[in-house]
Scaffold this active site. Structure first.
Site, PDB file in Angstrom:
ATOM      1  N   TYR A   1       0.858  -1.189   0.000  1.00 20.87           N
ATOM      2  CA  TYR A   1       0.000   0.000   0.000  1.00 20.87           C
ATOM      3  C   TYR A   1       0.893   1.237   0.000  1.00 20.87           C
ATOM      4  O   TYR A   1       1.868   1.311   0.753  1.00 20.87           O
ATOM      5  CB  TYR A   1      -0.905  -0.017   1.229  1.00 20.87           C
ATOM      6  CG  TYR A   1      -1.685   1.257   1.447  1.00 20.87           C
ATOM      7  CD1 TYR A   1      -2.912   1.468   0.825  1.00 20.87           C
ATOM      8  CD2 TYR A   1      -1.198   2.264   2.282  1.00 20.87           C
ATOM      9  CE1 TYR A   1      -3.632   2.645   1.021  1.00 20.87           C
ATOM     10  CE2 TYR A   1      -1.906   3.445   2.486  1.00 20.87           C
ATOM     11  CZ  TYR A   1      -3.115   3.621   1.852  1.00 20.87           C
ATOM     12  OH  TYR A   1      -3.818   4.793   2.055  1.00 20.87           O
ATOM     13  N   HIS A   2       0.541   2.235  -0.822  1.00 19.66           N
ATOM     14  CA  HIS A   2       1.378   3.422  -1.002  1.00 19.66           C
ATOM     15  C   HIS A   2       0.877   4.574  -0.140  1.00 19.66           C
ATOM     16  O   HIS A   2      -0.238   5.073  -0.335  1.00 19.66           O
ATOM     17  CB  HIS A   2       1.357   3.842  -2.471  1.00 19.66           C
ATOM     18  CG  HIS A   2       2.523   4.677  -2.897  1.00 19.66           C
ATOM     19  ND1 HIS A   2       2.830   5.886  -2.299  1.00 19.66           N
ATOM     20  CD2 HIS A   2       3.464   4.481  -3.865  1.00 19.66           C
ATOM     21  CE1 HIS A   2       3.902   6.394  -2.886  1.00 19.66           C
ATOM     22  NE2 HIS A   2       4.305   5.569  -3.837  1.00 19.66           N
ATOM     23  N   GLY A   3       1.676   5.021   0.834  1.00 23.13           N
ATOM     24  CA  GLY A   3       1.338   6.179   1.645  1.00 23.13           C
ATOM     25  C   GLY A   3       1.581   7.471   0.886  1.00 23.13           C
ATOM     26  O   GLY A   3       2.091   7.458  -0.243  1.00 23.13           O
TER      27      GLY A   3
ATOM     28  N   GLU B   1      -2.637   6.467  -5.655  1.00 21.79           N
ATOM     29  CA  GLU B   1      -3.019   6.047  -4.311  1.00 21.79           C
ATOM     30  C   GLU B   1      -2.413   6.967  -3.258  1.00 21.79           C
ATOM     31  O   GLU B   1      -3.055   7.299  -2.260  1.00 21.79           O
ATOM     32  CB  GLU B   1      -2.572   4.606  -4.065  1.00 21.79           C
ATOM     33  CG  GLU B   1      -3.069   4.002  -2.773  1.00 21.79           C
ATOM     34  CD  GLU B   1      -2.820   2.508  -2.735  1.00 21.79           C
ATOM     35  OE1 GLU B   1      -3.766   1.737  -2.964  1.00 21.79           O
ATOM     36  OE2 GLU B   1      -1.654   2.104  -2.483  1.00 21.79           O
TER      37      GLU B   1
END
Length: 330
Positions: free
Chosen positions: A129-131, A202
């Protein structure tokens, strides 16, 4: 006329506690108008707090440039050894990894759970998951290099390769921008490779609800099928509480879709606890389609979010949790 200290002593209802404290300090230090100085300091804090919050995210970029400077120095110092060694950058990588690992421990109390799921040797595709800023992945790469002695390649967005001065950093730490054939080649060569299917979109659009923004992307799944490698899902707890993006607003979403550059401002840099969780590997299955594998991987990442992340995320709660737990341990 009643003395200020006498008024303070008559009871809490006579004068506010903070005012009494200021009067006492004025008596001790022999200064006057201390309350005016205090009010002025509060005013400055109120004025500059937004500026501080906007500057902190760019401190990470500053650290990246320090890394680049170190690599340039290292390269020049060892230019004569380049012809005699195939591992010119190993010392540089280890030093940089140690610096980032130290920053991770001090600022975020960074931890990795499930490190044993990363193979000691051989290929694997890590999907994460990309912050807003993928600082957790920088920390993760440092951990992998220090504890496993392995370099994890990563697919980065095209715009990153256009940032002035970043080419050396991306080259030394084996970042690529694709295409799919290159990813398959890397995995077939026995390396680790990481991909965030959501990427910059994202990073900009997702928020404290930690919604996954992958769209219909399935190229990463086809890469795993073609290379015949397992997929390891990955998620970092509180990554959105450390850094936030304003990319979800209509203007900045339009700018990104139009120019494919992340123009949206960011804020944060909060020292929240970061924990990276690695899920169970999804083994290679010759019978599964790319669509099915992509959906299965998305479900695995979502399961990590549901299990380990408070939704919606809250910066103050994350900060209180970290330092409260730290006090309990001490």
């Amino acid at each position: 006329m009643i003395d200020k200290n006498q008024t303070c002593g008559t009871g809490q209802d006579s004068m506010p506690y903070m005012t009494c404290l200021i009067h006492v300090l004025e008596e001790w230090f022999g200064v006057e108008q201390l309350e005016d100085y205090w009010n002025f300091a509060n005013y400055l804090l109120w004025v500059f707090t937004p500026l501080i919050l906007l500057i902190l995210p760019y401190f990470t970029i500053f650290l990246l440039y320090l890394t680049i400077i170190f690599l340039h120095i290292y390269k020049k110092k060892n230019v004569l050894k380049e012809a005699y060694s195939h591992n010119l950058w190993d010392g540089a990588r280890k030093t940089v990894a140690t610096l980032w690992d130290g920053h991770a421990a001090v600022w975020h109390g960074y931890e990795v759970h499930g490190m044993e799921k990363i193979p000691e040797e051989g290929p694997a595709l890590i999907i994460f998951y990309h912050g807003a800023i993928p600082i957790d992945f920088y920390y993760f790469m440092a951990k992998i290099f220090i504890h496993k002695g392995r370099t994890c390649r990563v697919v980065a967005d095209h715009f990153v390769f256009k940032i002035p001065g970043f080419s050396l950093l991306l080259d030394v730490f084996c970042a690529i921008h694709g295409p799919r054939e290159k990813c398959v080649e890397i995995l077939r060569s026995g390396h680790l490779l990481a991909i965030s299917p959501g990427g910059v979109r994202e990073a900009l659009i997702s928020d404290e609800t930690y919604n996954i923004v992958w769209g219909n992307r399935k190229g990463f799944a086809q890469v795993a099928i073609d290379a015949k490698v397992p997929i390891i899902p990955m998620f970092t707890q509180n990554i959105r509480e450390g850094f936030r993006s304003l990319g979800g607003t209509r203007l900045f979403r339009w700018l990104y879709e139009k120019f494919r550059y992340p123009f949206a401002p960011m804020y944060g840099g909060f020292p929240v606890k970061l924990r990276t969780y690695l899920g169970d590997p999804i083994p290679y299955d010759p019978k599964i389609t790319a669509e099915e594998l992509a959906e299965r991987t998305k479900d695995a990442v979502q399961a990590l979010i549901d299990k380990h992340q408070r939704i919606p995320g809250n910066v103050m709660s994350a900060l209180l949790e970290r330092f409260h737990n730290k006090q309990k341990i001490n």
